[in-house]
Structure formats: structure tokens, C-alpha cells
Design an enzyme around this catalytic site. Structure first.
Site, PDB file in Angstrom:
ATOM      1  CB  CYS A  15     -21.128  86.919  26.350  1.00 13.63           C
ATOM      2  SG  CYS A  15     -21.671  85.314  26.976  1.00 13.63           S
ATOM      3  CG  ASP A  42     -17.660  82.297  26.806  1.00 12.87           C
ATOM      4  OD1 ASP A  42     -16.441  82.122  27.005  1.00 12.87           O
ATOM      5  OD2 ASP A  42     -18.385  81.471  26.218  1.00 12.87           O
ATOM      6  NE  ARG A  94     -15.351  80.239  25.163  1.00 15.46           N
ATOM      7  CZ  ARG A  94     -16.178  79.584  24.323  1.00 15.46           C
ATOM      8  NH1 ARG A  94     -15.707  78.698  23.479  1.00 15.46           N
ATOM      9  NH2 ARG A  94     -17.472  79.837  24.355  1.00 15.46           N
ATOM     10  CG  HIS A 151     -18.897  84.921  22.464  1.00 15.30           C
ATOM     11  ND1 HIS A 151     -18.544  83.595  22.622  1.00 15.30           N
ATOM     12  CD2 HIS A 151     -19.783  85.177  23.449  1.00 15.30           C
ATOM     13  CE1 HIS A 151     -19.188  83.093  23.671  1.00 15.30           C
ATOM     14  NE2 HIS A 151     -19.948  84.032  24.187  1.00 15.30           N
ATOM     15  CB  CYS A 173     -22.642  82.707  22.445  1.00  9.74           C
ATOM     16  SG  CYS A 173     -23.372  83.350  23.962  1.00  9.74           S
TER      17      CYS A 173
HETATM   18 ZN   LIG Z   1     -21.613  83.822  25.340  1.00  6.75          ZN
END
Ligand SMILES: [Zn+2]
Length: 212
Positions: free
Chosen positions: A42, A44, A46, A98, A101
């Protein structure tokens, strides 16, 4: 959180530290790559997988998008996959979602049909509808979102096995092993998702020649 200028300062500090440890570090790094892993994750912020696995530059060939989707009409993804499999001959393909998300939450909460994001996330909404009963039997909203995250990874793994670049490789005997992960962002730990290999083989999703 660093501001913009601090990013550049931090880069120079890191370069100095690396050279102190190994004066040829960048000379060697620039010679070429031979990564053992293709990582599909992803977008993201993080999710820097090299940080979570304490890996050095050169370990992961990477494709990331919102909610780690594998689409057979995504040229960006297909080119990355083909290069990783045919040229780099990666040993493993990892699809990783994750918990927490934003893509999963958006698909679950408020899928507005007019926006680009909603269109991108529509396949996740479809997974949710297909597993409605299982998800509704879970006690909490967090459990439902976590399970949807896992189901999304499994769905993308199916898509990987269905691509001709992967099927051809498996039939020819030299192929990367495919894995599903969910990064538990609440603990920092990687959770391996079990692939139902025999079931998927019986349904023709995985070629019978595939060995774990
Ligand atoms: Zn995500």
C-alpha cells in the site's frame, strides 16, 4: 516529523555515516541490483517495508498503490511485475496489506461512485459484498475491517496467480514463490496470510505444478 530542508540535511548526514562504515558503499550500490523480493504494498506513508524488515537498499523491487491492488489492466503494475520476474528473476513475490488501511476503510464506509478513489476501491467493495455473511458475523467493526484487509490480500494473490507471466513461469518450472502479508501497524509485526494452495489448485487458480 522532518520539514523539507531537514530531509536534505538528513540525507547528507546519512551519506557521511555510510561512508564512514564503508567507503565503497555507494560505488558498490551503483553497480546494479539483484533483489530477491518483489513487494506489492500500500502507498500508506507508514509502510516502508525495508524499515520494518531491517533490510538494506537492494532487497526489494517495489510496486505500491492505494490498498495494494493487483489489476490485470494496470500497465504500471504489469511492467513492474514482468521486469521483476523476467529480468530480475526475483525469488519471492510478496503482496502486503496493513491493518488501519485508509483504502480499506474508505471502501467499507463511504464508497462514492463519482470519485476516482471510489472507482479504484470498488473491487474491495465487491470483496466485502462477496463475504458479507462472514464479515457480519464478526463482533466488532475493527474485526470486520481487519478481516476485509486479509481478504483483500488473498484476492490480490489470486490475481497474481492468474497472470500469464506467472502461469507461464510456473509451467516452465522456474518461478517465484508467492506470499501474502498483513503488516499489523498496531504492533509493528508482519502477519503471514495462509494461502489455501490445494483448494486453489483444485479450482484452477494455481497451476498444479506450483510447489511452496
Ligand atoms: Zn493502506
Amino acid at each position: 516529523m522532518q520539514n523539507y530542508n531537514e530531509l536534505l540535511e538528513a540525507n547528507l548526514e546519512w551519506v557521511e555515516k555510510r561512508l564512514d562504515l564503508d567507503k565503497d558503499y555507494f560505488k558498490n550500490l551503483s553497480k546494479g541490483q539483484n533483489p530477491p523480493f518483489l513487494y506489492i504494498g500500500c502507498s500508506d506513508s507508514r509502510m516502508p517495508i525495508d524499515t520494518f524488515t531491517q533490510s538494506e537498499p537492494g532487497s526489494f523491487f517495489i510496486h505500491r498503490n492505494i490498498a495494494n491492488q493487483v489489476f490485470s489492466n494496470d500497465m504500471n503494475f504489469l511492467a513492474t511485475l514482468e521486469y521483476a520476474v523476467e529480468q530480475l528473476e526475483v525469488e519471492h513475490i510478496i503482496v502486503s496489506g496493513h491493518y488501519e488501511c485508509g483504502g480499506i476503510k474508505t471502501a467499507h464506509d463511504k464508497c462514492r461512485h463519482s470519485s476516482i478513489i471510489s472507482s479504484w476501491l470498488m473491487p474491495i467493495k465487491k470483496i466485502e459484498v462477496e463475504h458479507k455473511e462472514e464479515l457480519e458475523n464478526l463482533a466488532t467493526e475493527q474485526e470486520r475491517l481487519d478481516r476485509l484487509t486479509e481478504l483483500n490480500v488473498l484476492e490480490q494473490l489470486k490475481h497474481i496467480f492468474e497472470l500469464s507471466v506467472i502461469r507461464n513461469r510456473i509451467e516452465n518450472g522456474k518461478y517465484p514463490r508467492v506470499h501474502g502479508w498483513v503488516l499489523d501497524i498496531r504492533s509493528g509485526k508482519i502477519v503471514e496470510i495462509e494461502i489455501p494452495i490445494e483448494d486453489w489448485k483444485s479450482k484452477g487458480i494455481i497451476p498444479k505444478e506450483y510447489q511452496v
